[in-house]
Write a protein that holds these residues in place. Sequence first.
Motif, mmCIF file in Angstrom:
data_model
loop_
_atom_site.group_PDB
_atom_site.id
_atom_site.type_symbol
_atom_site.label_atom_id
_atom_site.label_comp_id
_atom_site.label_asym_id
_atom_site.label_seq_id
_atom_site.Cartn_x
_atom_site.Cartn_y
_atom_site.Cartn_z
ATOM 1 N N MET A 86 29.421 10.418 -2.413
ATOM 2 C CA MET A 86 29.763 11.828 -2.645
ATOM 3 C C MET A 86 28.950 12.740 -1.736
ATOM 4 O O MET A 86 29.482 13.716 -1.193
ATOM 5 N N ASN A 87 27.668 12.448 -1.568
ATOM 6 C CA ASN A 87 26.833 13.258 -0.663
ATOM 7 C C ASN A 87 27.370 13.210 0.757
ATOM 8 O O ASN A 87 27.393 14.239 1.453
ATOM 9 N N ASP A 88 27.824 12.048 1.216
ATOM 10 C CA ASP A 88 28.417 11.942 2.550
ATOM 11 C C ASP A 88 29.688 12.789 2.650
ATOM 12 O O ASP A 88 29.900 13.481 3.651
ATOM 13 N N LEU A 89 30.525 12.723 1.622
ATOM 14 C CA LEU A 89 31.766 13.508 1.627
ATOM 15 C C LEU A 89 31.482 15.006 1.604
ATOM 16 O O LEU A 89 32.148 15.789 2.291
ATOM 17 N N MET A 90 30.484 15.428 0.809
ATOM 18 C CA MET A 90 30.142 16.857 0.745
ATOM 19 C C MET A 90 29.529 17.319 2.060
ATOM 20 O O MET A 90 29.729 18.459 2.476
ATOM 21 N N ALA A 91 28.802 16.433 2.746
ATOM 22 C CA ALA A 91 28.240 16.782 4.050
ATOM 23 C C ALA A 91 29.353 16.998 5.074
ATOM 24 O O ALA A 91 29.190 17.764 6.032
ATOM 25 N N GLU A 92 30.499 16.349 4.850
ATOM 26 C CA GLU A 92 31.647 16.512 5.737
ATOM 27 C C GLU A 92 32.505 17.707 5.347
ATOM 28 O O GLU A 92 33.528 17.968 5.963
ATOM 29 N N GLY A 93 32.142 18.412 4.269
ATOM 30 C CA GLY A 93 32.839 19.637 3.904
ATOM 31 C C GLY A 93 33.637 19.583 2.617
ATOM 32 O O GLY A 93 34.246 20.578 2.223
ATOM 33 N N ALA A 94 33.663 18.476 1.936
ATOM 34 C CA ALA A 94 34.407 18.391 0.677
ATOM 35 C C ALA A 94 33.616 19.095 -0.427
ATOM 36 O O ALA A 94 32.378 19.120 -0.405
ATOM 37 N N MET B 254 21.352 16.482 -1.069
ATOM 38 C CA MET B 254 22.053 17.441 -1.893
ATOM 39 C C MET B 254 21.914 17.067 -3.356
ATOM 40 O O MET B 254 21.978 15.898 -3.706
ATOM 41 N N SER B 255 21.776 18.067 -4.173
ATOM 42 C CA SER B 255 21.649 17.850 -5.604
ATOM 43 C C SER B 255 23.005 18.077 -6.260
ATOM 44 O O SER B 255 23.694 19.051 -5.984
ATOM 45 N N LEU B 256 23.371 17.179 -7.164
ATOM 46 C CA LEU B 256 24.659 17.257 -7.849
ATOM 47 C C LEU B 256 24.490 17.992 -9.175
ATOM 48 O O LEU B 256 23.446 17.895 -9.823
ATOM 49 N N SER B 257 25.537 18.678 -9.592
ATOM 50 C CA SER B 257 25.469 19.417 -10.855
ATOM 51 C C SER B 257 25.420 18.452 -12.030
ATOM 52 O O SER B 257 25.795 17.287 -11.926
ATOM 53 N N ARG B 258 24.945 18.971 -13.141
ATOM 54 C CA ARG B 258 24.829 18.169 -14.359
ATOM 55 C C ARG B 258 26.209 17.662 -14.819
ATOM 56 O O ARG B 258 26.339 16.512 -15.238
ATOM 57 N N GLU B 259 27.218 18.496 -14.694
ATOM 58 C CA GLU B 259 28.578 18.115 -15.109
ATOM 59 C C GLU B 259 29.079 16.923 -14.288
ATOM 60 O O GLU B 259 29.615 15.958 -14.827
ATOM 61 N N ILE B 260 28.877 16.973 -12.977
ATOM 62 C CA ILE B 260 29.324 15.880 -12.114
ATOM 63 C C ILE B 260 28.515 14.624 -12.373
ATOM 64 O O ILE B 260 29.054 13.522 -12.402
ATOM 65 N N ARG B 261 27.216 14.765 -12.586
ATOM 66 C CA ARG B 261 26.399 13.578 -12.905
ATOM 67 C C ARG B 261 26.864 12.929 -14.194
ATOM 68 O O ARG B 261 26.917 11.711 -14.296
#
Length: 191
Positions: free
Chosen positions: A74-82, A1-8
């Motif tokens: 964060m990628n693991d958490l987003m994969a779980e639905g966050a 998953m690619s993260l947004s510029r703001e989050i990076r």
Amino acid sequence: MSLSREIRDKMNQFAKEQSQHYLGEAEMTYMEKLRQKTGQTKGKVMAKLAKFKSRSETAIDAQNDMILYMSDYMNDLMAEGASEQEAFELAKKELRFRSETSKSADLQERFADYYENRNPADYEAIGLFYAGFMFFGVAVGALTGFLGSGGRAVFLSGGWIDTLIGLVVGGAIGIGFGLISNAAIALKKRA
């Protein structure tokens, strides 16, 4: 998953802040230790030191590692639905520096006690004792060797070796008296 510029950008800022905590204990500079003792010019010194510390190669490596760990987590958490923002907040909370072990608390307490009770005048006195005893020992030893070998008339024809031996023995005696004075100051400080 690619993260947004703001989050990076937020991750980079978070990693920069947090890596200083991790490095703070390991890379405490002399000026920081001195600041702990004196408490003077806190804001100015800390701001200047933070600039140097954040530019060091170790600090940059720690920041890059923090970003890598954080993005994986964060990628693991987003994969779980966050959501991205939720994952960022959870990762921030989880990766925030904390030193709660009894061993680290004990070590921090001993360091604080040492710098709180450290008196530079004691170290200056010890150095002056060493220097004084060394000068005295070398002078007496060289003079004894010089006079014991026969003085000026014999000095150039072999008496210089006796002067040299006297100088070395006098230096050793001076170091011995310096060690005794160091022990006396250390014992007096403990009492």
